[in-house]
Design an enzyme around this catalytic site. Structure first.
Site, PDB file in Angstrom:
ATOM      1  CE1 TYR A 214     -16.413  11.873 -15.713  1.00 59.26           C
ATOM      2  CE2 TYR A 214     -15.886  11.811 -13.386  1.00 59.26           C
ATOM      3  CZ  TYR A 214     -16.282  11.167 -14.540  1.00 59.26           C
ATOM      4  OH  TYR A 214     -16.542   9.838 -14.516  1.00 59.26           O
TER       5      TYR A 214
ATOM      6  CE  LYS B 152     -12.221   8.499 -18.167  1.00 61.61           C
ATOM      7  NZ  LYS B 152     -12.570   9.727 -17.483  1.00 61.61           N
TER       8      LYS B 152
ATOM      9  CG  ASP C 269      -9.558  16.528 -14.533  1.00 54.92           C
ATOM     10  OD1 ASP C 269      -8.858  15.939 -15.380  1.00 54.92           O
ATOM     11  OD2 ASP C 269     -10.601  16.047 -14.045  1.00 54.92           O
TER      12      ASP C 269
ATOM     13  NE  ARG D  29      -2.913   0.497   3.337  1.00 56.03           N
ATOM     14  CZ  ARG D  29      -2.240   0.696   4.484  1.00 56.03           C
ATOM     15  NH1 ARG D  29      -1.518   1.789   4.668  1.00 56.03           N
ATOM     16  NH2 ARG D  29      -2.288  -0.202   5.450  1.00 56.03           N
TER      17      ARG D  29
HETATM   18  C1  PLP Z   1     -13.147  10.144 -16.236  1.00 54.49           C
HETATM   19  C2  PLP Z   1     -12.787  11.463 -15.651  1.00 54.49           C
HETATM   20  C3  PLP Z   1     -12.551  11.615 -14.288  1.00 54.49           C
HETATM   21  C4  PLP Z   1     -12.738  10.478 -13.295  1.00 54.49           C
HETATM   22  O1  PLP Z   1     -11.785   9.470 -13.476  1.00 54.49           O
HETATM   23  P1  PLP Z   1     -12.088   7.908 -13.158  1.00 54.49           P
HETATM   24  O2  PLP Z   1     -10.825   7.264 -13.573  1.00 54.49           O
HETATM   25  O3  PLP Z   1     -13.286   7.525 -13.936  1.00 54.49           O
HETATM   26  O4  PLP Z   1     -12.345   7.829 -11.678  1.00 54.49           O
HETATM   27  C5  PLP Z   1     -12.185  12.869 -13.820  1.00 54.49           C
HETATM   28  N1  PLP Z   1     -12.050  13.913 -14.669  1.00 54.49           N
HETATM   29  C6  PLP Z   1     -12.280  13.803 -15.985  1.00 54.49           C
HETATM   30  C7  PLP Z   1     -12.124  15.000 -16.865  1.00 54.49           C
HETATM   31  C8  PLP Z   1     -12.654  12.580 -16.523  1.00 54.49           C
HETATM   32  O5  PLP Z   1     -12.902  12.479 -17.841  1.00 54.49           O
END
Ligand code: PLP
Length: 386
Positions: A101, A198, A173, A49
Site C-alpha cells: 500500500y 475496507k 496486512d 484512551r
Molecule cells: C487502506 C489500506 C491501508 C491504510 O488504512 P487506512 O485505514 O486508510 O489508514 C493499509 N493497507 C492496505 C492494504 C489498505 O488498503
C-alpha cells in the site's frame, strides 16, 4: 465462544447482551472516563484512551475471527501500523513487500527511516530473494497478500517457516483478503493487520485499523503502545465496524463470486492487455492463492479486488474510469458499492518516482455486491465508449 464457527463468532464474539439493560446490540459507550468505587478500584475501565467497552467488544470479535488471542484497534489502518513500528528501535531492519500500500511505503521510508529504522523492499513471492535480504538486525517481515494494487500473492506459510527460529516477526496486512478468506495466524504469522475501513467495516462509512496476534508478550507491549501513543478509535467507529462484521461472511461470498465472474469476462475483452485476479488460472501465484485463500469452510475464494492494464496506457485507463456509471471513481475499497480508480494517479501517487511506481495504464476495481450483470454491462458500456 471459540468452539463456534466464523459466521456465529462474527455476530456474537465479545457481544453478550449488555447486563444492566439487556441491550442486544453493544451500546456506544460515549464517555471519556469511568467512576471508581475507591481510589484505583474500578470495573475494568478508568479512562477511554486506555479502554472503552465498545472497543473491547470489537477487539474480542476481531481476535475470534482471526483465530488470535488478542486484538487491538486504532483510529486508522495507518495508526495500527504506526503503533506497531513503535515496537522497534533504532538500527532494527524490516523486510517489506515491494508492492505494498502506498501509504505504508510512505510511512516507512519518509517517517520511520528518519528514526533509524531500516527497510528493504523485496519481492516476497521470491523466497530466495527474501532469504538474501535478511540481516542479523532483521526484526520483521512485513507482508501484504494479495498486494495493493498488483494483487501479488505471497506464500505466508513458507515465509513464516523462513522467519521462525530467527527472532523475526511475520506481520501480514490482511486488508484485501479479510479473515473470511485468509487467517494469517493459522498460517504461522505472528500478526495480522487490518484497515477496518475496507471489508471489515464494509460500507465506506468509517476509518479504522486493527492488529491481531496470539503472542501474549507481544500483545502486552502493543497494548502499552496503544495507550502510550493514543491513536485509538472512537466508540461510534468501533460500533460501525462491529455492525459491518456481522455480515462479513455474506458480503465476502458475493464480492468473491462477482469478482471472479467479472475477471473472467475482462480477460476476453480486446481493450484489455492483462487482468490480475488471484482466482484466474493465468495469475502467476494462482496455486498459492488456491491453497491460502479459503473460506472457513475450506472453499477457495479470492475476494473482490481486480486490477487490469488497459491497452493505450494512462489516457485510456482514465477514459474507462470516467465512463463507468455504477463503478464510482473513488479511492478506497471493500465497501458494498463498486469503485474504480487509477492507482498511478490516485491511491499510489505517494510511490510515484519510487521503485514501487505502478504502471500508468493500471485500473483497479473494488467489485461490490450489486447485481453482477449490471456491473458487467456498466464495464462493457465504458469499454465500448472509449
Ligand atoms: C487502506 C489500506 C491501508 C491504510 O488504512 P487506512 O485505514 O486508510 O489508514 C493499509 N493497507 C492496505 C492494504 C489498505 O488498503
Amino acid at each position: 465462544m471459540s468452539q463456534f464457527q466464523f459466521e456465529t463468532l462474527a455476530i456474537h464474539a465479545g457481544q453478550d447482551p449488555e447486563p444492566a439493560t439487556g441491550a442486544v446490540t453493544i451500546p456506544i459507550y460515549q464517555t471519556s472516563t469511568f467512576a471508581q468505587h475507591a481510589v484505583g478500584a474500578h470495573r475494568g475501565f478508568d479512562y477511554a484512551r486506555t479502554d472503552n467497552p465498545t472497543r473491547t467488544a470489537l477487539q474480542e470479535c476481531l481476535a475470534a475471527l482471526e483465530r488470535g488471542s488478542h486484538a487491538l484497534t486504532f483510529a486508522s489502518g495507518m495508526a495500527a501500523i504506526t503503533t506497531l513500528l513503535l515496537y522497534f528501535k533504532q538500527g532494527d531492519h524490516i523486510v517489506v513487500a515491494d508492492d505494498v500500500y502506498g501509504g505504508t511505503y510512505r510511512l516507512f521510508q519518509r517517517v520511520f527511516a528518519n528514526f533509524g529504522l531500516e527497510f528493504s523492499f523485496v519481492d516476497l513471492t521470491d523466497l530466495d530473494a527474501t532469504r538474501r535480504a535478511l540481516r542479523a538486525q532483521t526484526r520483521m517481515i512485513w507482508v501484504e497478500s494479495p498486494t495493493n494494487p498488483l494483487l501479488k500473492v505471497v506464500d505466508i506459510q513458507a515465509l513464516s517457516a523462513l522467519a521462525r527460529g530467527r527472532g523475526i516477526l511475520v506481520g501480514v496486512d490482511n486488508t484485501f483478503a479479510s479473515p473470511y478468506l485468509q487467517r494469517p495466524l493459522e498460517l504461522g504469522a505472528d500478526l495480522s493487520m487490518h484497515s477496518t475501513t475496507k471489508y471489515l467495516g464494509g460500507h465506506s462509512d468509517v476509518v479504522g485499523g486493527a492488529l491481531v496476534t496470539n503472542h501474549a508478550a507481544l500483545y502486552e507491549r502493543l497494548k502499552f503502545l496503544q495507550n502510550a501513543a493514543g491513536a485509538v478509535p472512537a466508540p461510534f467507529d468501533c460500533w460501525l465496524v462491529l455492525r459491518g462484521l456481522k455480515t462479513l461472511a455474506l458480503r465476502l461470498e458475493r464480492h468473491s463470486q462477482n469478482a471472479l465472474e467479472i475477471a473472467q469476462w475482462l480477460e476476453m475483452q480486446p481493450q484489455i492487455a492483462r487482468v490480475l485476479y488471484p482466482g484466474l488460472p493465468s495469475h502467476p501465484q494462482h496455486a498459492v492463492a488456491r491453497k491460502q485463500m479459503r473460506t472457513p469452510a475450506g472453499a477457495p475464494a479470492y475476494g473482490g479486488m481486480i486490477s487490469f492494464i488497459a491497452r493505450g496506457g494512462r489516457a485510456m485507463a482514465e477514459k474507462i474510469a470516467a465512463a463507468t456509471k455504477i463503478f464510482t471513481l473513488a479511492e478506497s475499497l471493500g465497501g458494498v458499492e463498486s469503485l474504480i480508480e487509477i492507482p498511478a494517479a490516485m491511491t499510489h501517487l505517494s510511490v510515484a518516482d519510487s521503485p514501487l511506481a505502478v504502471d500508468p495504464g493500471l485500473v483497479r476495481l473494488s467489485v461490490g455486491i450489486e447485481n453482477v450483470a449490471d456491473l458487467q454491462q456498466d464495464l462493457d458500456a465504458a469499454l465500448e465508449s472509449v
